[in-house]
Write a protein that holds these residues in place. Structure first.
Motif, PDB file in Angstrom:
ATOM      1  N   UNK A 332       0.960  -1.004   0.186  1.00 52.82           N
ATOM      2  CA  UNK A 332       0.210  -0.511  -0.117  1.00 52.82           C
ATOM      3  C   UNK A 332       1.073   0.952  -0.106  1.00 52.82           C
ATOM      4  N   UNK A 333       2.303   0.995   0.451  1.00 54.17           N
ATOM      5  CA  UNK A 333       3.230   2.085   1.720  1.00 54.17           C
ATOM      6  C   UNK A 333       3.971   2.775  -0.146  1.00 54.17           C
ATOM      7  N   UNK A 334       4.300   1.624  -1.028  1.00 51.52           N
ATOM      8  CA  UNK A 334       4.637   2.043  -2.717  1.00 51.52           C
ATOM      9  C   UNK A 334       3.850   2.568  -3.329  1.00 51.52           C
ATOM     10  N   UNK A 335       2.097   2.348  -3.419  1.00 51.07           N
ATOM     11  CA  UNK A 335       1.267   2.512  -4.260  1.00 51.07           C
ATOM     12  C   UNK A 335       1.511   4.263  -4.119  1.00 51.07           C
ATOM     13  N   UNK A 336       0.731   4.770  -2.485  1.00 53.62           N
ATOM     14  CA  UNK A 336       0.566   5.623  -2.336  1.00 53.62           C
ATOM     15  C   UNK A 336       1.527   6.621  -2.836  1.00 53.62           C
ATOM     16  N   UNK A 337       2.077   6.359  -1.991  1.00 52.92           N
ATOM     17  CA  UNK A 337       3.604   7.204  -2.222  1.00 52.92           C
ATOM     18  C   UNK A 337       4.422   7.414  -3.969  1.00 52.92           C
ATOM     19  N   UNK A 338       4.198   6.314  -4.765  1.00 51.55           N
ATOM     20  CA  UNK A 338       4.239   6.791  -5.464  1.00 51.55           C
ATOM     21  C   UNK A 338       2.429   7.785  -6.689  1.00 51.55           C
ATOM     22  N   UNK A 339       1.937   6.626  -6.440  1.00 50.25           N
ATOM     23  CA  UNK A 339       0.778   8.095  -7.169  1.00 50.25           C
ATOM     24  C   UNK A 339       1.049   9.868  -6.219  1.00 50.25           C
ATOM     25  N   UNK A 340       1.840   9.584  -5.170  1.00 49.35           N
ATOM     26  CA  UNK A 340       1.840  11.566  -4.576  1.00 49.35           C
ATOM     27  C   UNK A 340       2.771  11.869  -5.380  1.00 49.35           C
ATOM     28  N   UNK A 341       3.504  11.277  -6.362  1.00 49.58           N
ATOM     29  CA  UNK A 341       4.235  12.423  -7.558  1.00 49.58           C
ATOM     30  C   UNK A 341       3.360  11.908  -8.783  1.00 49.58           C
ATOM     31  N   UNK A 342       2.807  11.989  -8.898  1.00 47.31           N
ATOM     32  CA  UNK A 342       1.686  11.707 -10.215  1.00 47.31           C
ATOM     33  C   UNK A 342       0.831  12.683 -10.323  1.00 47.31           C
ATOM     34  N   UNK A 343       0.311  13.756  -9.536  1.00 49.83           N
ATOM     35  CA  UNK A 343      -0.848  13.705  -9.701  1.00 49.83           C
ATOM     36  C   UNK A 343      -1.180  14.864 -11.419  1.00 49.83           C
ATOM     37  N   UNK A 344       0.385  15.283 -11.997  1.00 51.35           N
ATOM     38  CA  UNK A 344       0.512  15.115 -12.811  1.00 51.35           C
ATOM     39  C   UNK A 344      -0.428  14.902 -14.605  1.00 51.35           C
ATOM     40  N   UNK A 345      -0.364  13.431 -14.201  1.00 54.27           N
ATOM     41  CA  UNK A 345      -0.596  12.547 -14.105  1.00 54.27           C
ATOM     42  C   UNK A 345      -2.652  12.740 -14.365  1.00 54.27           C
ATOM     43  N   UNK A 346      -2.961  12.976 -13.537  1.00 57.47           N
ATOM     44  CA  UNK A 346      -4.683  12.912 -13.102  1.00 57.47           C
ATOM     45  C   UNK A 346      -5.186  12.113 -11.803  1.00 57.47           C
ATOM     46  N   UNK A 347      -3.342  10.992 -11.650  1.00 55.99           N
ATOM     47  CA  UNK A 347      -3.688  10.288 -10.638  1.00 55.99           C
ATOM     48  C   UNK A 347      -4.018  10.464  -9.493  1.00 55.99           C
ATOM     49  N   UNK A 348      -5.491  10.094  -8.606  1.00 48.68           N
ATOM     50  CA  UNK A 348      -5.441  10.731  -7.682  1.00 48.68           C
ATOM     51  C   UNK A 348      -5.942   9.258  -6.633  1.00 48.68           C
ATOM     52  N   UNK A 349      -4.915   9.010  -5.367  1.00 49.12           N
ATOM     53  CA  UNK A 349      -5.263   7.481  -4.747  1.00 49.12           C
ATOM     54  C   UNK A 349      -6.565   8.094  -3.999  1.00 49.12           C
ATOM     55  N   UNK A 350      -7.477   7.156  -3.939  1.00 51.15           N
ATOM     56  CA  UNK A 350      -8.530   6.833  -2.909  1.00 51.15           C
ATOM     57  C   UNK A 350      -8.048   5.515  -2.357  1.00 51.15           C
ATOM     58  N   UNK A 351      -7.569   6.250  -0.899  1.00 49.20           N
ATOM     59  CA  UNK A 351      -6.568   6.162   0.614  1.00 49.20           C
ATOM     60  C   UNK A 351      -7.852   3.980   1.025  1.00 49.20           C
TER      61      UNK A 351
END
Length: 393
Positions: A332-351
């Motif tokens: 869960x951590x790796x997915x969350x941390x990776x997506x935190x860098x990728x807002x530019x691509x419209x990827x927004x985590x649902x915790x």
């Protein structure tokens, strides 16, 4: 077609699975391990449970015969209609799965310089299986074959052209069966025809690679001539300055072999953390305040996010980011941390979604309305069985 026996041979182990391609179910699976060591073992898993047996001899041929006898004792041997083999490197010889004959064996052998750690043992397991199952058709499925659709501008290195012409120095890519399988499944999850999709697939385990897949075909990938290039991995460095070899030789007196060993076996998460190559251990250590573990995970996720953004370039658009492999499916951590860098691509985590997807479960982990990120469980053995069936029908 009846069942397909899938063989994945390593230097000291043979993984196997008996799969029914039509129903896509695994009848039996197992692992022969500690081959060529003291106390080799054969573990067999069925619907009734797991059993571990000692092997009388140590080598790959003996292990293959142990697998044969295990299938016979389960009254399953007569159901085996074909054998599918994972081979790491097919060079430019193979663009798809291929039925084994003498020419194919010679071509696999010719690729040994490109994968000196993998192809010799893959070939050893293949030859042992040919002896154990001489009357069955054998098919080889290559990690590199899926990436043979990459355009030349993606696979060529900017080195003298004669190195490519004379020695095959180019980017080949690996984990092809995994990337092919999960992108097929992702298209099904999104209800889109595979040929109309643009995916970035991240296979994250002890070995890690990322691939841009457009219309079901690989257009670029992170691994190169060998599986060392690209992402940070468990014990592999991924991308480094090529002149690091010269620096380490001149500064520390290390040989090429020692530097190669350092970059393949002592780097990555292990080297950065000075603790472990296991993501689970590092996440626990991070929570306990271990600075090396925290840094290793930060670098891992940051490098992954940079590659995700880069892989969007050959796609033109991004229909979904796919996480797969042991880390991708469970961290869960790796997915969350990776997506935190990728807002530019419209990827927004649902915790909440992210927290619920572990242990082989598949589904989206992002909020509605943006670019989806999906967790998709990989199944390379099933993909090998499906490709074997396709070759033989």
């Amino acid at each position: 077609m009846r069942d397909t026996l899938v063989i994945n041979c390593g230097s000291s182990s043979i993984k196997f699975a008996l799969i029914h391609p039509q129903s896509q179910t695994t009848v039996v699976s197992g692992l022969a391990e500690k081959l060529n060591e003291t106390g080799p073992l054969l573990t067999v898993k069925t619907a009734r449970g797991k059993e571990t047996l000692p092997l009388a001899e140590q080598g790959h041929a003996e292990a293959m015969h142990g697998i044969l006898h295990a299938l016979e004792s389960l009254n399953l041997l007569q159901d085996v209609a074909a054998v599918g083999h994972r081979i790491v490197h097919g060079g430019e010889y193979f663009h798809s799965a291929t039925r084994v004959n003498d020419e194919v064996l010679k071509a696999i052998e010719a690729c040994i310089p490109l994968a000196p750690l993998h192809n010799p043992v893959n070939l050893l397991g293949l030859q042992a299986a040919l002896e154990a199952f001489p009357d069955l058709p054998h098919v080889v499925v290559f990690d590199t074959a899926f990436h043979q659709t990459m355009p030349e501008h993606a696979y060529r290195y900017a080195v003298p052209a004669e190195l490519y012409r004379d020695h095959g120095v180019r980017r080949y890519g690996f984990h092809g069966t995994s990337h092919q399988y999960v992108t097929m499944k992702a298209a099904e999850m999104l209800g889109k025809p595979l040929e109309e999709t643009c995916f970035v697939s991240a296979h994250l385990g002890n070995g890690c690679s990322i691939t841009a897949v457009k219309g079901g075909q690989s257009t670029d990938t992170s691994m190169g001539l060998t599986p060392l290039e690209g992402l940070v991995m468990g014990t592999r460095s991924g991308d480094v300055d090529p002149n690091l070899h010269l620096f380490l030789h001149q500064t520390l007196g290390l040989s090429i072999e020692q530097i190669t060993d350092l970059l393949n076996k002592k780097s990555g998460l292990l080297g950065l953390s000075e603790l472990s190559n296991d993501c689970r251990e590092l996440e626990q250590a991070r929570l306990a305040g271990h600075t090396g573990a925290s840094l290793a995970l930060e670098v891992f996720c940051y490098r992954l996010a940079k590659y995700v953004a880069a892989m969007a370039v050959p796609l033109g658009r991004l229909d979904a980011l796919i996480f797969t492999g042991g880390i991708g499916e469970n961290s869960r951590f790796v997915r969350e941390k990776t997506l935190s860098h990728l807002g530019i691509l419209g990827l927004r985590l649902d915790p909440e979604r992210n927290a619920g997807l572990v242990g082989g479960q598949s589904g989206p982990i992002t909020l509605e309305g943006g670019t989806p990120a999906l967790v998709v469980g990989t199944n390379e053995e099933l993909m090998i069985a499906l490709q074997t069936e396709k070759v033989l029908t």
